[in-house]
Motif scaffolding. Structure first.
Motif, PDB file in Angstrom:
ATOM      1  N   GLY A  53      42.114  47.947  37.257  1.00 58.14           N
ATOM      2  CA  GLY A  53      43.400  48.634  37.140  1.00 58.14           C
ATOM      3  C   GLY A  53      44.289  48.394  38.344  1.00 58.14           C
ATOM      4  N   ASN A  54      43.723  48.449  39.549  1.00 54.24           N
ATOM      5  CA  ASN A  54      44.504  48.202  40.759  1.00 54.24           C
ATOM      6  C   ASN A  54      45.078  46.786  40.772  1.00 54.24           C
ATOM      7  N   LEU A  55      44.265  45.827  40.357  1.00 55.32           N
ATOM      8  CA  LEU A  55      44.733  44.444  40.315  1.00 55.32           C
ATOM      9  C   LEU A  55      45.856  44.286  39.298  1.00 55.32           C
ATOM     10  N   LEU A  56      45.701  44.861  38.128  1.00 53.89           N
ATOM     11  CA  LEU A  56      46.725  44.733  37.091  1.00 53.89           C
ATOM     12  C   LEU A  56      48.036  45.397  37.510  1.00 53.89           C
ATOM     13  N   VAL A  57      47.953  46.505  38.255  1.00 54.56           N
ATOM     14  CA  VAL A  57      49.169  47.111  38.806  1.00 54.56           C
ATOM     15  C   VAL A  57      49.863  46.121  39.741  1.00 54.56           C
ATOM     16  N   ALA A  58      49.080  45.507  40.632  1.00 52.46           N
ATOM     17  CA  ALA A  58      49.650  44.543  41.575  1.00 52.46           C
ATOM     18  C   ALA A  58      50.284  43.355  40.852  1.00 52.46           C
ATOM     19  N   LEU A  59      49.700  42.971  39.718  1.00 57.17           N
ATOM     20  CA  LEU A  59      50.216  41.834  38.956  1.00 57.17           C
ATOM     21  C   LEU A  59      51.355  42.227  38.015  1.00 57.17           C
TER      22      LEU A  59
END
Length: 300
Positions: A53-59
């Motif tokens: 989830g954190n990665l997808l937010v960043a992306l």
């Protein structure tokens, strides 16, 4: 051993994300999710879903990010993994409030986070992160007094803890708040300080460094220094493209700003090329009916 191996691999991916290196991480995390599901160990599954989830937010992939974060929250809650549940709820405050512009949903996730924080000893780091997420959620609603109150609350904790990474985020947000109130001197000082901290802590090619450059470019533009604004905007676009990939909303937004500056400097040929490329990018990543498409067409 399988659990330990998975956590070690997750640690490597998270370290790369923190350093601004997202290349291949989405596929790596998807594979880790599948493995965590296969071993049927909820605490590790919750940790991997949170990282995803954190990665997808960043992306900038908000719908999948929210799905992963909500699943992380409920999986962690069922496994009594409170730290992950708090972190998932806190990230959802920002994802739903700042990116989704849904303040009631953001405040609901704040209540979840606070209920869990109340069961633990004082946790300054998580309290700072929650205050910053709430500041973002109120900023997009243009509730500047509440934004300032949240940032000041975070800053007071940071002063006690001497947390340079969190201080960087606060200075950055104070800069954008000052832009909203029209105080260019304060905004410029906050962006200079956040840019210096970003270079020291994260390096020249991290997205947060790009955010500071965008702030500095906006200050330069409002002061009428178009040449400096163009230079800083190009630098920010390069940082975002290198760190996040060319098909990212931050790249599109920065290209839009660059095209606008080129129009202001009467570089109409360059502006048309930039804005046509920006329009194609926004249609590709946002869809033809997104509000930003109209903004791109308006400049063209």
């Amino acid at each position: 051993d399988t659990v330990d191996t998975g956590r070690r691999e997750l640690g490597v991916i998270e370290a790369r994300r923190t350093a601004g290196d997202f290349d291949g991480s989405a596929d790596d995390l998807a594979a880790l999710v599948a493995r965590a599901e296969a071993i049927d160990y909820s605490p590790v599954l919750a940790e991997v879903l949170l990282a995803q989830g954190n990665l997808l937010v960043a992306l900038g992939s908000m719908d999948p990010a929210v799905a992963s974060l909500e699943r992380a929250f409920f999986t962690a809650l069922a496994a009594s993994h409170r730290e992950v549940a708090i972190d998932a709820a806190t990230t959802l405050v920002g994802a739903r409030g700042a990116f989704g512009r849904d303040l009631p949903a953001a405040l609901a996730w704040e209540r979840h986070a606070r209920a869990l924080l109340a069961t633990r000893a004082t946790d300054p780091h998580r309290e700072i992160t929650l205050q910053l997420a709430l500041a973002d959620a109120h900023m997009v609603q243009n509730d500047l007094p509440e934004t300032k109150a949240r940032l000041e609350a975070a800053a007071a904790i940071i002063e006690e803890q001497r947390n340079d990474r969190a201080a960087l985020e606060v200075h950055l947000e104070l800069g954008f708040l000052a832009l909203r109130t029209g105080d260019l001197d304060v905004a410029g000082a906050e962006f200079e300080r956040s840019h210096a901290l970003a270079l020291e802590l994260l390096g020249a090619h991290h997205p947060t460094t790009g955010n500071a450059l965008v702030g500095l470019a906006t200050v330069a533009q409002r002061r009428g220094d178009t040449d400096a604004a163009l230079r800083l905007t190009r630098s920010a676009a390069d940082v975002y493209a290198a760190a996040l990939g060319p098909d990212h909303a931050n790249v599109a937004g920065t290209m839009h700003n660059l095209g606008s500056l080129q129009v202001a400097s009467r570089d109409y040929v360059g502006a048309r090329a930039t804005l046509e490329a920006n329009l194609a990018l926004r249609e590709r990543i946002l869809g033809p009916d997104h509000a930003d498409i109209a903004s791109s067409l308006g400049l063209l």
